[in-house]
Design an enzyme around this catalytic site. Structure first.
Site, PDB file in Angstrom:
ATOM      1  N   CYS A 139     -29.417   9.042  -5.930  1.00  9.45           N
ATOM      2  CA  CYS A 139     -29.895   8.087  -6.936  1.00  9.45           C
ATOM      3  C   CYS A 139     -29.360   6.669  -6.755  1.00  9.45           C
ATOM      4  O   CYS A 139     -29.775   5.758  -7.469  1.00  9.45           O
ATOM      5  CB  CYS A 139     -29.550   8.589  -8.332  1.00  9.45           C
ATOM      6  SG  CYS A 139     -30.290  10.186  -8.717  1.00  9.45           S
ATOM      7  N   CYS A 459     -24.499   7.037 -11.363  1.00  4.92           N
ATOM      8  CA  CYS A 459     -24.039   8.275 -10.745  1.00  4.92           C
ATOM      9  C   CYS A 459     -25.067   8.704  -9.714  1.00  4.92           C
ATOM     10  O   CYS A 459     -26.182   8.175  -9.666  1.00  4.92           O
ATOM     11  CB  CYS A 459     -23.873   9.371 -11.799  1.00  4.92           C
ATOM     12  SG  CYS A 459     -25.403   9.724 -12.717  1.00  4.92           S
TER      13      CYS A 459
END
Length: 475
Positions: A139, A459
């Site tokens: 991500c 994250c």
């Protein structure tokens, strides 16, 4: 009795220890999750460093982020990336031959265009002499694309870099089983009819079972949603807390969209279809409706649902990054400086989604700032429970001392400065493209709200994370 309790606590799994520690510190949601206008801030010191090039973002764009299976479903990833690049060219009017390098992030690669940056660049009309490569870091892939570009400029290798990211969840690769793949490859090598018939005789119906992709950790085999549910339980984040935060994200995104604040969005004429002009995942609901949804991962008692999770998203983004002297020489007025950044990694089992907690204090220390210096926070919202668990971890001296090796907590971001124009829960999360959206949201908010410093954090799968300081360019 005391010794037994001490032994039991010490030998509990990490998440159970967290639950014992944080269950007595519930988050007060209803009073905190309302957004307030950020206060005007007075000018602070600049983060320019001697003998180091100032690196700026001139501008950045993204095509509308859409729920997978909608208007982009018949396209390929390079189509979306090309549209983002074309939108950036139109927005900035940068001459294509000035761009020294192009870097894109992506996560689930289309096998036909594994270097999607190169294919998108050629499709957008960039010179075939402009190098381009693709990076992947879950991500935070677009974050990696940006910081790779920063490194190229800081080292003097380049003056102008385009960084971006793309993801198309509407058409992810679905593979044949390994046995079927092996047979097909061997059949391709077979030279005689006898060899082919011998191979075909080994075929079994179960060879046809496909390998479906999953958002799961290879090292633990746990889906990210399952991990988010465990994290929320460990930090005593209730279902109501999570639903309220998700409602906040959607409400703020809708308000920003209606007020024209999402200026990074550029229209995209989908071939054979209408022009897409806005994100389609922004859907404010009600707590009553959200409460009706069943748990999505841990059933029947989990707290993570479709309503408080980010949804599968198609989209692409792109940013024009330059050395400051180059931008000024070309007559540009940059939007922001890209300053210090850090990457972190931790346990992918129990701390998979705690990247912002670990990265935030490190990047603040690197920049010589504190939480109170930050005027705009832009964190990636994978799940409501992930955001709220990070808040609790960041606001805990105990967690800082026992898990991070720090003497004191860094403190949680004040909600009046946090994701004020919505986040990934509402705007969407194309895995490879979100990092650029976060940076542009911070830069645009600083200009709109009069702040000086923004902090971007996210994250990522693998227990990794990223944080960056963005400094507003003087008006």
């Amino acid at each position: 009795m005391t010794s037994i309790l001490t032994y039991t606590f010490k030998n509990l799994p990490n998440t159970s220890k967290w639950a014992l520690r944080f269950s007595v510190r519930p988050l007060s949601c209803s009073s905190q999750l309302r957004a307030a206008p950020a206060a005007q801030t007075k000018s602070k010191k600049t983060l320019a460093k001697p003998n180091i090039r100032n690196i700026v973002v001139v501008d950045g764009v993204r095509i509308p982020f859409l729920q997978s299976g909608t208007s982009y479903k018949d396209l390929m990833p390079h189509d979306l990336a090309r549209a983002a690049l074309s939108g950036l060219l139109h927005r900035t009017n940068v001459p294509k031959d000035v761009v020294d390098y192009i870097i894109f992030g992506t996560v689930i690669q289309e096998v036909k265009t594994s270097n999607v940056a190169r294919e998108a660049a050629l499709g957008a009309g960039f010179s075939d002499r402009t190098p381009a490569h693709t990076v992947t870091m879950a991500c935070i892939s677009a974050n990696q694309a940006m910081t790779t570009g920063i490194g190229l400029i800081a080292s003097g290798q380049c003056d102008v870099v385009v960084a971006g990211g793309v993801e198309l969840m509407s058409d992810v690769p679905i593979r044949h089983s390994r046995k079927m793949r092996k047979m097909m490859l061997e059949l391709n090598k077979a030279k005689t009819l006898g060899q082919r018939l011998s191979l075909i005789s080994k075929f079994r119906l179960n060879f046809l079972s496909p390998e479906l992709p999953a958002v799961a950790e290879f090292s633990t085999s746990e889906t990210m949603g399952h991990s988010a549910d465990r994290l929320a339980a460990a930090f005593a984040v209730s279902r109501l807390d999570q639903d309220e935060y998700a409602l906040r994200s959607h409400s703020l995104a809708k308000k920003a969209q209606d007020e024209g604040l999402l200026s990074d969005v550029v229209p995209f004429k989908v071939p054979g279809k209408d022009t897409v002009t806005k994100d389609n995942g922004i859907r404010p609901s009600s707590l009553e409706q959200m409460a009706k949804l069943r748990p999505a991962f841990i059933k029947p008692y989990g707290t993570v649902t479709a309503a408080n999770s980010s949804f599968l998203t198609d989209g692409a983004s792109a940013m024009l990054i330059m050395a400051e002297e180059k931008a000024l020489a070309m007559g540009y007025k940059p939007k922001a400086y890209l300053r210090d950044f850090v990457y972190v990694s931790q346990d992918p089992k129990d701390q998979l989604l705690l990247g912002p907690t670990y990265a935030t204090p490190k990047v603040l220390e690197k920049a010589g700032l504190t939480m109170s210096d930050i005027d705009a926070f832009e964190f990636h919202e994978a799940f409501s429970g992930q955001i709220l668990a990070n808040f609790k971890a960041m606001d805990s001296d105990w967690f800082a001392q026992n898990y991070m090796g720090r003497k004191t907590k860094v403190g949680s971001p004040p909600l009046e400065k946090f994701n004020n124009w919505g986040g990934s829960l509402s705007l969407g999360h194309p895995f490879g493209a979100t990092g650029c959206r976060l940076v542009m949201a911070a830069a645009n908010r600083l200009r709109k709200e009069g702040g000086q410093y923004g902090l971007v954090a996210a994250c990522a799968a693998g227990g990794q994370g990223h944080a960056m300081i963005v400094e507003a360019y003087p008006k």
